[in-house]
Design a protein around this motif. Structure first.
Motif, PDB file in Angstrom:
ATOM      1  N   ASN A 272      -9.473  -4.851  10.062  1.00 41.97           N
ATOM      2  CA  ASN A 272      -8.447  -3.832  10.239  1.00 41.97           C
ATOM      3  C   ASN A 272      -9.059  -2.443  10.032  1.00 41.97           C
ATOM      4  O   ASN A 272      -8.890  -1.548  10.839  1.00 41.97           O
ATOM      5  N   ARG A 273      -9.782  -2.293   8.910  1.00 41.77           N
ATOM      6  CA  ARG A 273     -10.328  -0.971   8.574  1.00 41.77           C
ATOM      7  C   ARG A 273     -11.580  -0.705   9.393  1.00 41.77           C
ATOM      8  O   ARG A 273     -12.448  -1.573   9.534  1.00 41.77           O
ATOM      9  N   SER A 292     -13.655   1.233   1.014  1.00 45.52           N
ATOM     10  CA  SER A 292     -13.331  -0.161   1.324  1.00 45.52           C
ATOM     11  C   SER A 292     -14.542  -1.044   1.045  1.00 45.52           C
ATOM     12  O   SER A 292     -15.628  -0.806   1.573  1.00 45.52           O
ATOM     13  N   GLY A 293     -14.309  -2.044   0.224  1.00 44.41           N
ATOM     14  CA  GLY A 293     -15.383  -2.983  -0.096  1.00 44.41           C
ATOM     15  C   GLY A 293     -15.856  -3.687   1.160  1.00 44.41           C
ATOM     16  O   GLY A 293     -17.058  -3.925   1.351  1.00 44.41           O
ATOM     17  N   LEU A 294     -14.907  -3.968   2.026  1.00 42.62           N
ATOM     18  CA  LEU A 294     -15.239  -4.667   3.274  1.00 42.62           C
ATOM     19  C   LEU A 294     -16.225  -3.842   4.098  1.00 42.62           C
ATOM     20  O   LEU A 294     -17.263  -4.337   4.548  1.00 42.62           O
ATOM     21  N   TYR A 353       0.513  -3.962   9.134  1.00 42.74           N
ATOM     22  CA  TYR A 353      -0.418  -3.572   8.065  1.00 42.74           C
ATOM     23  C   TYR A 353       0.298  -3.333   6.737  1.00 42.74           C
ATOM     24  O   TYR A 353       0.041  -4.022   5.742  1.00 42.74           O
ATOM     25  N   ASN A 358       0.206  -6.002   3.535  1.00 45.39           N
ATOM     26  CA  ASN A 358       0.065  -5.383   2.209  1.00 45.39           C
ATOM     27  C   ASN A 358       1.272  -5.487   1.276  1.00 45.39           C
ATOM     28  O   ASN A 358       1.121  -5.315   0.063  1.00 45.39           O
ATOM     29  N   TRP A 362      -1.003  -9.408   0.399  1.00 46.53           N
ATOM     30  CA  TRP A 362      -1.815  -8.817  -0.686  1.00 46.53           C
ATOM     31  C   TRP A 362      -1.295  -9.238  -2.072  1.00 46.53           C
ATOM     32  O   TRP A 362      -2.044  -9.839  -2.853  1.00 46.53           O
ATOM     33  N   ASP A 408     -10.921 -10.882   6.674  1.00 49.45           N
ATOM     34  CA  ASP A 408      -9.806 -10.637   5.759  1.00 49.45           C
ATOM     35  C   ASP A 408      -8.402 -11.076   6.182  1.00 49.45           C
ATOM     36  O   ASP A 408      -8.181 -11.576   7.272  1.00 49.45           O
ATOM     37  N   HIS A 432     -11.703 -11.863   2.066  1.00 42.96           N
ATOM     38  CA  HIS A 432     -12.285 -11.022   1.005  1.00 42.96           C
ATOM     39  C   HIS A 432     -11.526 -11.066  -0.309  1.00 42.96           C
ATOM     40  O   HIS A 432     -12.058 -10.689  -1.348  1.00 42.96           O
ATOM     41  N   ILE A 433     -10.268 -11.455  -0.249  1.00 40.78           N
ATOM     42  CA  ILE A 433      -9.440 -11.393  -1.464  1.00 40.78           C
ATOM     43  C   ILE A 433      -9.281 -12.807  -2.040  1.00 40.78           C
ATOM     44  O   ILE A 433      -9.688 -13.776  -1.397  1.00 40.78           O
ATOM     45  N   SER A 581      -4.517   5.190  -1.370  1.00 41.15           N
ATOM     46  CA  SER A 581      -4.510   3.958  -0.600  1.00 41.15           C
ATOM     47  C   SER A 581      -3.073   3.497  -0.362  1.00 41.15           C
ATOM     48  O   SER A 581      -2.254   3.528  -1.281  1.00 41.15           O
ATOM     49  N   ARG A 582      -2.769   3.115   0.842  1.00 39.66           N
ATOM     50  CA  ARG A 582      -1.468   2.537   1.225  1.00 39.66           C
ATOM     51  C   ARG A 582      -0.309   3.352   0.650  1.00 39.66           C
ATOM     52  O   ARG A 582       0.695   2.797   0.218  1.00 39.66           O
TER      53      ARG A 582
HETATM   54  O1  F6P Z   1     -10.375  -6.445  -0.645  1.00 39.85           O
HETATM   55  C1  F6P Z   1      -9.744  -6.398   0.526  1.00 39.85           C
HETATM   56  C2  F6P Z   1      -9.978  -5.127   1.277  1.00 39.85           C
HETATM   57  O2  F6P Z   1      -9.968  -5.340   2.644  1.00 39.85           O
HETATM   58  C3  F6P Z   1     -11.310  -4.556   0.839  1.00 39.85           C
HETATM   59  O3  F6P Z   1     -12.282  -4.876   1.677  1.00 39.85           O
HETATM   60  C4  F6P Z   1     -11.065  -3.125   0.700  1.00 39.85           C
HETATM   61  O4  F6P Z   1     -11.575  -2.663  -0.477  1.00 39.85           O
HETATM   62  C5  F6P Z   1      -9.608  -2.950   0.730  1.00 39.85           C
HETATM   63  O5  F6P Z   1      -9.012  -4.177   0.987  1.00 39.85           O
HETATM   64  C6  F6P Z   1      -9.255  -1.909   1.736  1.00 39.85           C
HETATM   65  O6  F6P Z   1      -7.936  -1.733   1.857  1.00 39.85           O
HETATM   66  P1  F6P Z   1      -7.342  -0.892   3.047  1.00 39.85           P
HETATM   67  O7  F6P Z   1      -8.124  -1.256   4.246  1.00 39.85           O
HETATM   68  O8  F6P Z   1      -5.935  -1.316   3.114  1.00 39.85           O
HETATM   69  O9  F6P Z   1      -7.501   0.531   2.689  1.00 39.85           O
END
Ligand code: F6P
Length: 748
Positions: A272-273, A292-294, A353, A358, A362, A408, A432-433, A581-582
Motif C-alpha cells: 500500500n505504502r 514505514s518499517g515495510l 485503507y 486500519n 490492524w 502486508d 508484517h504484523i 500516522s492515519r
Molecule cells: O507494520 C505494518 C506497516 O505496514 C509497517 O510496515 C509500517 O511501519 C506501517 O505499517 C506503516 O503504516 P502506514 O502505511 O499505514 O503509514
C-alpha cells in the motif's frame, strides 16, 4: 570413543539424579507424614482389642463373681480376682460397690485409679490413663446390682509395638526408595541411550531426509523430525547458494541469486505504502521517504533486484511525476527500479485503507486493546481495491510465471486474485504484523474470505514461528484444508502454500556507513539544537504516532524513573519523534491528544532550569535525521504493546558503530526474539521499564559494548538481503519442484 561413552553414561547418571533426588525427598516427606498416622491407627486398634478383651473377661467372671458376692465370701472373691490377673496383659482387677467404695482389689490395683471410672458419667472419656509406671487401659463392667468390675490392662506393650511399627515403616520406605531409584536409573539410562541413538540417526539423516519413508526414528522423537527437517532445509538452501556467493548477504548476493536460481526474473512488489512520495510545497515538488518499517526493509531489496513496485500514489505531486503508464523511476537521484502508482479516490481510501485495513485488521492482529471495527461498506472497498492491484500486477508481469512479493495486511485477498489470472505465478506474501490466535481472528466477519485469499500464495511469510503457528491453527479452525505440520504446508483445492517464518530486517551495511561524523560530534550538535547542556543524558523513541507503540507507557516509565532517581531530574531528556500516522481516524486523533497531554503533565512536574524531561516532536523526520538521533542518544526505547518485528530496534543497533548505547526493547516485539542483549521489558510493567531505563543510563561502557557488539553481529548476519534471499530461495526450490512435476507428468 570410550571417553565419549563414559561421558554419556555420566550424563545419563546425572539425568537419573535429577529424578532420584526429588524422589528421595518426596519419600522422606511421605514417611515423615505416615509414621504418626500409623501410630494413631495402631493405638486405636489396640484400644478396640482391649475393650473386647475386657468384655470377655468380665463376662467370664460374671457368674462366679456374682455368686461369691451373694455369699459375701471375701477370701474367695480376692482369690478369684488374683487368679484372673495371672494373664500377662491384665494388670489389675478391682470391684467397687454402687456407692463408689473399692471393696475388693488385687494387690496390683493402682490406688490412683480408685472407683472414679465406675462412677464417672462421661461415657466418651478415653479409657487410657497415664500412671507413673506407664500407660494403662481402664474398663468398667457392671455386675448386676452389686457394683462394677474394674479391669486395668497394662498398655506399655503398645509403646513397644509403636516403636517397632515406626522402624518397619521407615525400613519399608528406604527399601521402596532404593527399588524405585534403581528402576529409575536403569530406565533413564536405557532411554538416554535410546534418545542418543535416535538423535544420532536423525543427524545422519535417517527418517529426516526421506519424509515419506518408514520412520527410522523412535516415535517419541518424531516431533523433532519436523523441526530438524525445516532447519536442514533452510541451512541447505542457504549453504548451496552462499557457497558460491558471499558469506554475508548483500545486494550483490541477492542479484546473483535471482540470476542463478530464478533465471533473472524481474520481481514485482505490491504494497500500500509507496517508497517515495512526491508532494507540492510552494510550487516546488519535494520527495520524501515515509515512516514505514515495510519501506525501510523492502526498498533496499528492490534496489538490489530491480523490477516494479506497485503502490498507492498518495502524494500531492505523485500524478505530476509519473509517465503515461503511471510509472516513475526511483530512487529519484539514481533510478534502479520502477514505481507504478495506483490512484485511489478519497472514498476508496477511506473504505479500504482507513476503514477495513486500519480500523479492522490492524487492531484485530495487534492485541493492544483497541476494538476492531468492521463495516460492510469498508469490506466492499477492500475487495475492489485488492482487485485493482491484482489487475495492475497482471499488467506489469512480463511472463506467465512472475515472482510477486505481496506485502502486508492491506492485501490479504490479492494472492488468490493473482493466482486466478496467473496460475503459474510464484506469489510470496509477507505479513508484517502479528497474526493473532484463532479465537481473536474469528471475530472478523470475513475471516474465511481473508484466509482463502491468503492461501493463493506459494509462500506465506510471518515474522515469528509463533505467528505461523497461530495462522496454521486459524486455518485449521475455519477452513477445510489439509495441513502438514511437519513441513508447515497447507493444501487447499490443489494449491499448496508453504507457511514459514522469515524475520524481517534492515540493510547492512547501514546507509551512510563511514560518511557520518563521529558519535560525539553528532551528540554535541543535537544537544545544541535542543538547547541542552553538553553533558545531558539523552533517550530516544522513534515511532509512528500509533497506539500499538506503547508511547504512553514509555512516558510513564520516564516519569517513574525520575521519581525513583531524583538525581537524574534535569540531567536526562527523552526525545520522542512521532511521525503523524492515519490521523484521519478518530482513534489516532484521540491517541495523539493523550500523548501530548501526558508529555505536558510530566514536563510540568520535572522541568528544571528550562530543561524539559520529554521533548515531543510529533512531525515527520527523514531517515538521515532519525539516524542522527540514534547516534546521539545514550538509550533507545522501543516499548510496543505488540509489534510484528519493529525495525527501529534494529536501526538503532545498526547506527551505533561506536558500539555504545543501550536498547530497551518490549518483549512483545518480534525483534525481542533476536536481540537478546537488549534490556527486555514488559511495557505494561511501569516499574520494570523505569528500572531498565535507569540501568541503561548507568550501564558501564564495557557492558554496553559487549551487548551492542553482539546485537550488531546479529543484525549484520541476518540482514534484509538474507530475509529476501531466504524467501526467494524457497520460491526457487518450489518452482524447480513444480517444473520437475510437469516434466514427469509429460513423460508418463
Ligand atoms: O507494520 C505494518 C506497516 O505496514 C509497517 O510496515 C509500517 O511501519 C506501517 O505499517 C506503516 O503504516 P502506514 O502505511 O499505514 O503509514
Amino acid at each position: 570413543m570410550n571417553q565419549i561413552k563414559s561421558g554419556f553414561s555420566l550424563r545419563s547418571l546425572h539425568i537419573s539424579f535429577r529424578f532420584v533426588v526429588p524422589l528421595v525427598i518426596a519419600l522422606g516427606l511421605l514417611a515423615f507424614a505416615v509414621v504418626p498416622l500409623v501410630d494413631k491407627l495402631t493405638l486405636q486398634w489396640f484400644i478396640r482389642d482391649i475393650d473386647i478383651r475386657s468384655s470377655l473377661i468380665a463376662n467370664t467372671l460374671h457368674d462366679p463373681l456374682v455368686e461369691l458376692l451373694q455369699q459375701g465370701n471375701k477370701g474367695r472373691i480376692n482369690a478369684l480376682l488374683f487368679r484372673t490377673i495371672q494373664d500377662e496383659r491384665l494388670l489389675a482387677l478391682g470391684f467397687c460397690d454402687n456407692n463408689g467404695t473399692l471393696l475388693y482389689r488385687t494387690p496390683t490395683f493402682p490406688v490412683s485409679v480408685g472407683c472414679t471410672p465406675a462412677t464417672s458419667q462421661d461415657k466418651e472419656a478415653s479409657p487410657l490413663r497415664q500412671l507413673p509406671q506407664g500407660a494403662v487401659h481402664v474398663a468398667v463392667h457392671p455386675m448386676d446390682n452389686y457394683g462394677s468390675l474394674i479391669l486395668v490392662h497394662d498398655m506399655s506393650f503398645v509403646e513397644r509395638r509403636s516403636a517397632d511399627t515406626r522402624k518397619y515403616v521407615i525400613i519399608f520406605f528406604v527399601l521402596l526408595g532404593i527399588v524405585i531409584s534403581v528402576i529409575t536409573v536403569f530406565v533413564a539410562h536405557l532411554s538416554w541411550r535410546g534418545w542418543m541413538d535416535g538423535v544420532r540417526a536423525m543427524l545422519r539423516g535417517e527418517g529426516i531426509l526421506k519424509p515419506f519413508s518408514q520412520p527410522a526414528v523412535a516415535s517419541e522423537l518424531q516431533p523433532l523430525v519436523g523441526d530438524l527437517r525445516a532447519l536442514l532445509r533452510t541451512l541447505d538452501a542457504e549453504r548451496r547458494f552462499a557457497d558460491d556467493a558471499t558469506i554475508t548477504w548483500s545486494p550483490d548476493s541477492l542479484r546473483k541469486l535471482l540470476h542463478k536460481q530464478l533465471a533473472g526474473e524481474r520481481i514485482i512488489v505490491v504494497s500500500n505504502r509507496e517508497p517515495y512520495i512526491h508532494s507540492k510545497k510552494n510550487d516546488e515538488i519535494e520527495v520524501h521517504r515515509p515512516a514505514s518499517g515495510l519501506v525501510t526493509a523492502v526498498e533496499p531489496v528492490m534496489r538490489a533486484c530491480s523490477g516494479t513496485w506497485i503502490a498507492h500514489g498518495s502524494g500531492s505531486a505523485d500524478r505530476d511525476t509519473v509517465d503515461g503508464h503511471d510509472r516513475v523511476r526511483v530512487p529519484p537521484h539514481s533510478p534502479e527500479y520502477n514505481l507504478r502508482r495506483i490512484w485511489l479516490t478519497k472514498e476508496e481510501e477511506e473504505g479500504y485503507y482507513y476503514g477495513f485495513a486500519n480500523e479492522g485488521l490492524w487492531p484485530l492482529c495487534h492485541i493492544a486493546h483497541v476494538r476492531p471495527i468492521f463495516r460492510t461498506s469498508d469490506w466492499r472497498e477492500y475487495v475492489r481495491i485488492n482487485q485493482r492491484f491484482a489487475d495492475a500486477v497482471v499488467k506489469e508481469a512480463d511472463s506467465e510465471n512472475p515472482v510477486v512479493l505481496v506485502q502486508d495486511y492491506h492485501f490479504a485477498l490479492l494472492p488468490e486474485m493473482i493466482r486466478t489470472a496467473l496460475p503459474k505465478a510464484t506469489i510470496i506474501t509477507f505479513w508484517h504484523i502479528p497474526w493473532p490466535n484463532p479465537e481473536s481472528f474469528g471475530i472478523c466477519p470475513w475471516r474465511e474470505e481473508l484466509l482463502k485469499g491468503m492461501l493463493g500464495s506459494t509462500i506465506l511469510g510471518f515474522q515469528t514461528p509463533y505467528h505461523c503457528k497461530n495462522f496454521l491453527e486459524t486455518v485449521d479452525r475455519y477452513l477445510e484444508s489439509r495441513i502438514e505440520h511437519e513441513s508447515s504446508t497447507i493444501s487447499r483445492r490443489g494449491q499448496l502454500t508453504m507457511v514459514e517464518s522469515y524475520p524481517i530486517s534492515i540493510q547492512w551495511p547501514p546507509p551512510w556507513q563511514g560518511e557520518l561524523p563521529p558519535v560525539e560530534k553528532t551528540r554535541r550538535d543535537i544537544l545544541t539544537v535542543l538547547g541542552l547542556p553538553s553533558d545531558q543524558l539523552l533517550g530516544i523513541g522513534i515511532d509512528r504516532m500509533d497506539y500499538t507503540k506503547g508511547i504512553l507507557e514509555r512516558f510513564t516509565a520516564v516519569e517513574r524513573m525520575l521519581e525513583l532517581h531524583p538525581e537524574l531530574v534535569g540531567r536526562f531528556t527523552f526525545v520522542q519523534i512521532a511521525a503523524p500516522s492515519r490521523s484521519a481516524l478518530e482513534e489516532y486523533q484521540a491517541f495523539e491528544a493523550r500523548v501530548h497531554a501526558l508529555a505536558g503533565r510530566i514536563n510540568k512536574r520535572f522541568t528544571r532550569e528550562g530543561h524539559q524531561p520529554i521533548i515531543l516532536k510529533a512531525e515527520h523526520h527523514e531517515p538521515e535525521e532519525v539516524n542522527r538521533y540514534y547516534r546521539a542518544a545514550q538509550v533507545c526505547m522501543v516499548t510496543s504493546l505488540h509489534d510484528g518485528m519493529n525495525l527501529v530496534a534494529k536501526e538503532f543497533v545498526a547506527a551505533r558503530d561506536d558500539e555504545q548505547g543501550v536498547l530497551i526493547l518490549s518483549q512483545f516485539t518480534g525483534a525481542a526474539h533476536e536481540l537478546h542483549e537488549a534490556l527486555i521489558v514488559n511495557p505494561y510493567h511501569v516499574e520494570q521499564t523505569a528500572e531498565a531505563l535507569h540501568q541503561a543510563l548507568t550501564m558501564p561502557e564495557f557492558e554496553q559494548q559487549e551487548r551492542m557488539r553482539s546485537m550488531r553481529a546479529m543484525v549484520r548476519d541476518f540482514n534484509v538481503y538474507r530475509w529476501a534471499g531466504r524467501m526467494l530461495l524457497d520460491a526457487a526450490r518450489i518452482r524447480q519442484r513444480e517444473r520437475l512435476a510437469v516434466r514427469i507428468g509429460d513423460n508418463s
